[in-house]
Design an enzyme around this catalytic site. Structure first.
Site, short mmCIF file in Angstrom:
data_model
loop_
_atom_site.label_atom_id
_atom_site.label_comp_id
_atom_site.label_asym_id
_atom_site.label_seq_id
_atom_site.Cartn_x
_atom_site.Cartn_y
_atom_site.Cartn_z
N ARG A 8 -20.96 -31.39 -11.45
CA ARG A 8 -22.15 -32.09 -11.93
C ARG A 8 -22.43 -31.76 -13.40
NH1 ARG A 8 -24.07 -36.32 -10.10
NH2 ARG A 8 -24.24 -35.47 -7.98
N HIS A 51 -18.07 -40.62 -17.78
CA HIS A 51 -19.45 -40.47 -17.27
C HIS A 51 -20.16 -39.32 -17.99
CE1 HIS A 51 -22.70 -39.83 -14.44
NE2 HIS A 51 -22.20 -40.60 -13.50
N GLU A 95 -22.83 -43.72 -20.36
CA GLU A 95 -21.46 -43.74 -19.88
C GLU A 95 -20.67 -44.89 -20.51
OE1 GLU A 95 -21.59 -43.58 -15.56
OE2 GLU A 95 -23.59 -42.71 -15.67
N ARG A 97 -11.70 -37.72 -10.80
CA ARG A 97 -12.55 -36.59 -11.19
C ARG A 97 -12.38 -35.37 -10.31
NH1 ARG A 97 -18.91 -37.86 -9.65
NH2 ARG A 97 -18.58 -38.73 -7.58
N ASP A 109 -31.17 -46.38 -13.67
CA ASP A 109 -29.76 -46.50 -13.26
C ASP A 109 -29.35 -47.94 -13.57
OD1 ASP A 109 -27.28 -46.24 -12.18
OD2 ASP A 109 -27.94 -45.58 -10.19
C1 BG6 Z 1 -24.06 -43.03 -12.14
C2 BG6 Z 1 -24.45 -44.11 -11.17
O1 BG6 Z 1 -23.03 -43.50 -12.94
O2 BG6 Z 1 -23.60 -41.88 -11.42
C3 BG6 Z 1 -25.52 -43.57 -10.23
O3 BG6 Z 1 -24.91 -45.23 -11.89
C4 BG6 Z 1 -25.03 -42.31 -9.55
O4 BG6 Z 1 -25.85 -44.56 -9.28
C5 BG6 Z 1 -24.58 -41.31 -10.60
O5 BG6 Z 1 -26.07 -41.76 -8.75
C6 BG6 Z 1 -24.05 -40.00 -10.04
O6 BG6 Z 1 -23.02 -40.22 -9.14
P1 BG6 Z 1 -22.37 -39.02 -8.36
O7 BG6 Z 1 -21.35 -39.62 -7.43
O8 BG6 Z 1 -21.74 -38.11 -9.38
O9 BG6 Z 1 -23.49 -38.33 -7.61
#
Ligand code: BG6
Length: 304
Positions: free
Chosen positions: A75, A171, A274, A101, A215
């Site tokens: 994260r 991302h 992103e 990823r 979002d």
């Molecule tokens: C973003 C999406 O790119 O990533 C969101 O638009 C999503 O909807 C977020 O919640 C995080 O995704 P993840 O899979 O890493 O929890």
């Protein structure tokens, strides 16, 4: 494939630029430190975990609760979402944002680039595990150039016989002082798909400010974005090519609480901008063809 730290250093370390270390959770990390900046890259996911020009605060945000575990998405930083963005289009049991990823990437090359920047190129090719999730032959190359700015180049190549298509994103999670104080420039007048309002299409009016969950997929835009962050007294610029969609995300309060690897209050200190190939920005590749998606991230302590 041999990925021991010793072997990686023997083949790819560069004195005063780049070394490999075992990071948290035993994940191999490339640690870059040169005249301009420092950065860390987890080989799992080809995941840039930090980028910090000397004399600046960290540019990328990583959760205090990030899980550094084999096969888990991390994260923060810059996850490489590929070959699908968001949930799998037809099979919800498949991992969100694809598999790139969470797979282990190989180091293909390291070098000193122009003006003393450090460059590392990673690669990921199809194998039995990827074909189980996505039945296509591919080569992904991720080139990271760490200098006064960070350049991320993701090149996807079709190494099979049949045409296939993909979506994805670099991302990027950015660290901000107070998300309620920032203004995001560069998307004024653009249409976006509002993922938290039944995917309605709306038009952005003025800079983006954040005071609730956001979002959105901004479509048909290749423009540079800038995060004006008065609390940290800086502006982060995100330029791009090979991408005509830009995702802006902040989970705000309720969604932060639902994510086990995201602190309840952490939404205040981050925003994702992103560099995407998402929504209608689908890349189709015929046999032998490739597509390059590039993000260039830089910081300026003057105004935006
Ligand atoms: C973003 C999406 O790119 O990533 C969101 O638009 C999503 O909807 C977020 O919640 C995080 O995704 P993840 O899979 O890493 O929890």
């Amino acid at each position: 494939m041999e990925t021991s730290i010793q072997n990686l250093n023997d083949q790819f370390a560069i004195a005063n630029h780049l070394t490999f270390k075992e990071g948290p959770g035993g994940l191999p990390m490339a640690e870059i430190n040169n005249a301009h900046a420092s950065a860390r890259v987890a080989l799992q996911g080809g995941h840039v975990v930090s980028f910090q020009p000397h004399g600046q605060k960290p540019v990328l945000w990583v959760s205090q609760l990030a899980r550094y575990e084999p096969g888990k998405a991390l994260r923060g930083g810059i996850p490489v979402c590929w070959p699908w963005f968001g949930p799998h289009p037809s099979d919800p049991s498949k991992p969100a944002h694809g598999f790139a990823r969470t797979m282990m990437w190989s180091v293909a090359k390291t070098e000193i680039a122009a003006n003393g920047a450090t460059r590392i190129r990673l690669s990921l090719a199809d194998d039995a595990a990827t074909r189980e999730l996505w039945p296509h032959a591919f080569l992904l190359q991720l080139q990271l150039t760490v200098g006064p700015e960070l350049q991320v180049d993701l090149v996807a190549r079709n190494t099979g016989q049949e045409i296939w298509s993909y979506t994805g994103a670099l991302h990027s999670y950015f660290q901000v002082g107070d998300v309620e104080q920032i203004a995001i420039h560069g998307l004024d007048g653009r249409t976006y798909v509002d993922s938290i309002d039944a995917k309605q299409r709306k038009v952005q009016e003025g800079p983006i400010t954040i005071g609730a969950e956001v979002d959105r997929i901004y479509i048909d835009t290749t423009d540079e974005c800038a995060i004006d962050d008065p609390s940290l007294g800086r502006c982060i610029f995100i330029a791009k090519s090979g991408s005509s969609s830009t995702v802006v995300w902040n989970p705000w309060i309720e969604k932060s609480r639902r994510m086990s690897d995201f602190g309840d209050e952490e939404y205040i200190g981050m925003v994702c901008i992103e560099t995407a190939n998402a929504d209608g920005d689908v890349i189709a590749l015929a046999r032998g063809h490739e597509h390059r998606t590039t993000a260039v991230i830089r910081v300026n302590t003057a105004n935006c």
